[in-house]
Design a protein around this motif. Structure first.
Motif, PDB file in Angstrom:
ATOM      1  N   GLN A  72       9.634  -5.818  -5.848  1.00 45.66           N
ATOM      2  CA  GLN A  72      10.260  -5.595  -4.551  1.00 45.66           C
ATOM      3  C   GLN A  72       9.182  -5.399  -3.489  1.00 45.66           C
ATOM      4  OE1 GLN A  72      14.206  -3.106  -5.253  1.00 45.66           O
ATOM      5  NE2 GLN A  72      12.528  -2.057  -6.268  1.00 45.66           N
ATOM      6  N   VAL A  73       9.439  -5.938  -2.306  1.00 45.32           N
ATOM      7  CA  VAL A  73       8.555  -5.745  -1.161  1.00 45.32           C
ATOM      8  C   VAL A  73       9.398  -5.169  -0.031  1.00 45.32           C
ATOM      9  CG1 VAL A  73       6.974  -6.800   0.485  1.00 45.32           C
ATOM     10  CG2 VAL A  73       7.127  -7.714  -1.853  1.00 45.32           C
ATOM     11  N   PHE A  74       9.072  -3.963   0.381  1.00 43.66           N
ATOM     12  CA  PHE A  74       9.765  -3.307   1.486  1.00 43.66           C
ATOM     13  C   PHE A  74       8.862  -3.351   2.719  1.00 43.66           C
ATOM     14  CE2 PHE A  74      11.076  -1.365  -2.483  1.00 43.66           C
ATOM     15  CZ  PHE A  74      12.456  -1.368  -2.391  1.00 43.66           C
ATOM     16  N   LEU A 148      -3.475   2.350  -2.181  1.00 41.54           N
ATOM     17  CA  LEU A 148      -3.205   1.794  -0.865  1.00 41.54           C
ATOM     18  C   LEU A 148      -4.028   0.530  -0.669  1.00 41.54           C
ATOM     19  CD1 LEU A 148      -3.447   5.114   1.203  1.00 41.54           C
ATOM     20  CD2 LEU A 148      -1.362   4.018   0.327  1.00 41.54           C
ATOM     21  N   THR A 149      -3.493  -0.385   0.129  1.00 39.56           N
ATOM     22  CA  THR A 149      -4.225  -1.582   0.487  1.00 39.56           C
ATOM     23  C   THR A 149      -3.913  -1.927   1.941  1.00 39.56           C
ATOM     24  OG1 THR A 149      -4.803  -3.820  -0.277  1.00 39.56           O
ATOM     25  CG2 THR A 149      -2.467  -3.222  -0.341  1.00 39.56           C
ATOM     26  N   VAL A 150      -4.505  -3.009   2.424  1.00 42.13           N
ATOM     27  CA  VAL A 150      -4.305  -3.460   3.804  1.00 42.13           C
ATOM     28  C   VAL A 150      -3.388  -4.675   3.784  1.00 42.13           C
ATOM     29  CG1 VAL A 150      -5.450  -4.135   5.945  1.00 42.13           C
ATOM     30  CG2 VAL A 150      -6.684  -2.761   4.267  1.00 42.13           C
ATOM     31  N   ASP A 236       5.731  -2.191  -6.895  1.00 38.67           N
ATOM     32  CA  ASP A 236       6.406  -2.485  -5.625  1.00 38.67           C
ATOM     33  C   ASP A 236       5.463  -2.209  -4.456  1.00 38.67           C
ATOM     34  OD1 ASP A 236       8.734  -3.199  -6.894  1.00 38.67           O
ATOM     35  OD2 ASP A 236       9.897  -1.458  -6.244  1.00 38.67           O
ATOM     36  N   LEU A 237       5.696  -2.920  -3.361  1.00 40.58           N
ATOM     37  CA  LEU A 237       4.885  -2.775  -2.152  1.00 40.58           C
ATOM     38  C   LEU A 237       5.744  -2.238  -1.010  1.00 40.58           C
ATOM     39  CD1 LEU A 237       2.981  -6.197  -2.170  1.00 40.58           C
ATOM     40  CD2 LEU A 237       2.221  -4.018  -3.142  1.00 40.58           C
TER      41      LEU A 237
END
Length: 287
Positions: A72-74, A148-150, A236-237
């Motif tokens: 999933q990408v929110f 965390l990422t950008v 998930d992101l």
């Protein structure tokens, strides 16, 4: 710990280069960059005690999306007050949520094909879930974060805002519209994961700069609100929203053109770099 996807393989990025996880763990963990989040506690335990070999030098251009196949990408809209003001909208009382479809994910460096002449930039901090979260309180939320990422929430504004019902998810999901990277950084590597500088430049001109401590809905609150509705799954992101400075909020408005270079960064994590190229024009049907 800094986790990356190097030519499709899971690696740890150290001071000496890239360490292949499958090789270093003698096969305990496989090469799939997405699968590791399903075994996150075990992976953390191994990485914290393993005697890693020296890393090998690598080409930054070979880095892919560090989480290439999230379930999933929110994505969160209007999560900085300045961006809500430049958009001419009230501050939200609940996080506005949409998605960026998985096929829009891309690595940290490469070409961005422009499907139209109203493509905009949106620098974002992206959260990677490490443990399933269901009905998690904000107080406990960081325990469910792998790192965390950008990210960039590139947006084709014409497609996004086509009347009568805006199509946020489609307008933000053209191929390459969700680059992330260059690595996923675990929370222990950051002095304060809740307050990082984030920014973006176009052709060397800084267009966005803020601190994630200015989020209207903090990372823990986003996890609390989302997990109250549905489970957040490992890998998930969550794109947490963009600060002010987007092209559509300027007077006159400014959008991306072929040849533009966009650099996006977050403190302690790294940077993304895209070069705009002509793409296949899209069409919108009239109602």
């Amino acid at each position: 710990m800094r986790i990356a996807n190097l030519s499709g393989r899971l690696v740890l990025v150290t001071d000496t280069g890239a360490v292949d996880v499958e090789e270093a763990s003698n096969g305990t963990f496989g090469p799939d960059p997405s699968a590791v989040y399903r075994d996150w506690p075990e992976f953390l335990a191994w990485a914290g005690s393993a005697a890693l070999p020296a890393g090998k030098p690598f080409d930054q251009a070979a880095l892919g999306a560090p989480v290439p196949e999230p379930a999933q990408v929110f994505a969160i809209g209007l999560n900085y007050r300045g961006h809500a003001i430049e958009s001419g909208l009230d501050f939200p009382v609940e996080p506005p949520v949409f998605t960026k479809f998985r096929s829009s994910l891309a690595g940290p460096c490469g070409d961005l094909a422009l499907p139209g002449d109203t493509v905009d930039w949106e620098a974002e901090l992206v959260v990677v879930i490490g443990r399933e979260a269901r009905h998690v309180s904000a107080e406990d939320a960081w325990q469910h974060v792998a790192g965390l990422t950008v990210g960039q929430d590139y947006s084709e504004r014409t497609r996004q805002l086509v009347p009568p019902a805006p199509q946020f998810s489609l307008g933000k999901s053209f191929p390459g519209f969700a680059p992330i990277g260059p690595v996923v950084v675990t929370l222990d590597e950051l002095d304060d994961p809740a307050d990082l500088e984030i920014g973006c430049s176009v052709n060397g001109e800084q267009v966005q700069k803020a601190r994630t401590g200015d989020l209207i809905f903090s990372v823990p609150v986003l996890i609390e609100r989302l997990s109250a509705v549905l489970p957040l799954l490992p890998g998930d992101l969550i794109f947490t929203g963009t600060p002010s400075g987007v092209g559509s909020g300027r007077n006159p408005q400014r959008f991306l053109s072929a040849g533009d270079e966009i650099v996006t960064w977050a403190e302690g994590i790294g940077e993304l770099r895209q070069r705009c190229v002509p793409g296949t024009p899209h069409t919108t049907a009239s109602a």
